[in-house]
Enzyme design. Structure first.
Site, short mmCIF file in Angstrom:
data_model
loop_
_atom_site.label_atom_id
_atom_site.label_comp_id
_atom_site.label_asym_id
_atom_site.label_seq_id
_atom_site.Cartn_x
_atom_site.Cartn_y
_atom_site.Cartn_z
CB SER A 44 30.47 45.97 25.44
OG SER A 44 29.97 44.84 26.13
CG ASP A 51 20.25 39.38 30.64
OD1 ASP A 51 20.85 38.32 30.47
OD2 ASP A 51 19.10 39.43 31.10
CG ASP A 55 24.47 42.83 34.18
OD1 ASP A 55 25.43 42.42 33.50
OD2 ASP A 55 23.75 43.78 33.84
#
Length: 195
Positions: A44, A51, A55
């Site tokens: 998404s 980021d 992550d």
């Protein structure tokens, strides 16, 4: 000030964190739902709002779902290499931690210089961990047993595991190179500061 908190990429980030909390809340009771939520948050926001901190935390949480020293070592390597890279970027005055033009490692330059390759390696790493998580019959199952039994199964998940192994291997090599290169920058900074 409120507009910063309600900035659309930040709101997407909040949703990603929430989705990840739900995913890890059900990870042992419903592995399939966990996998869907885990990858939904990844897809998404692919691209503009990816980021690194979010992550990284998610990969680390996924590694913690698998017991064993190898996963703890991979966790430590991932955290340390990123920390050193970010700090060395700050010390050297670079704008981005992905600016590795002055590196002597061709693999490091290829990884950060060719974004599709880096994306493949990052996604392959996460796919490998998810596949291992889903293929393990029990959470305490030995890693070697999981790999051997998954290859014998010849399922789509086994295929994903094998295909992702190359990207995972490259990412681990880059983590080692990244940590060594960044540590050298920190040492050189200390030497220059003392001189």
């Amino acid at each position: 000030m409120l507009s910063v908190y309600l900035y659309i990429p930040n709101v997407i980030g909040y949703l990603r964190v929430l989705m990840n909390c739900v995913a890890f809340g059900v990870c042992f009771s419903n592995k399939r739902l966990f996998s869907v939520l885990y990858f939904l948050r990844f897809v998404s926001t692919f691209g503009a709002v990816l980021d690194m901190v979010t992550d990284s935390v998610l990969v680390e949480l996924l590694l913690l779902c698998r017991p064993g020293m190898i996963f703890l070592l991979l966790l430590a390597l991932d955290i340390a290499s990123h920390w050193f890279q970010m700090y060395s970027t700050f010390l050297s005055g670079k704008v981005s931690h992905k600016d590795v033009k002055d590196s002597t490692s061709w693999l490091f330059k290829l990884y950060y210089g060719y974004r599709p390759f880096m994306a493949y390696c990052c996604v392959a790493c996460e796919v490998l961990y998810i596949a291992l998580f889903l293929l393990a019959e029990k959470n305490s199952e030995n890693l070697t047993d999981v790999l051997v039994s998954s290859v014998k199964r010849c399922s789509a998940l086994s295929f994903l595991l094998v295909v992702s192994l190359f990207g995972w291997t490259i990412k681990q090599a880059v983590n080692v190179i990244q940590m060594k290169t960044a540590a050298d920058v920190c040492v050189l900074y200390d030497i220059a500061k003392k001189a």
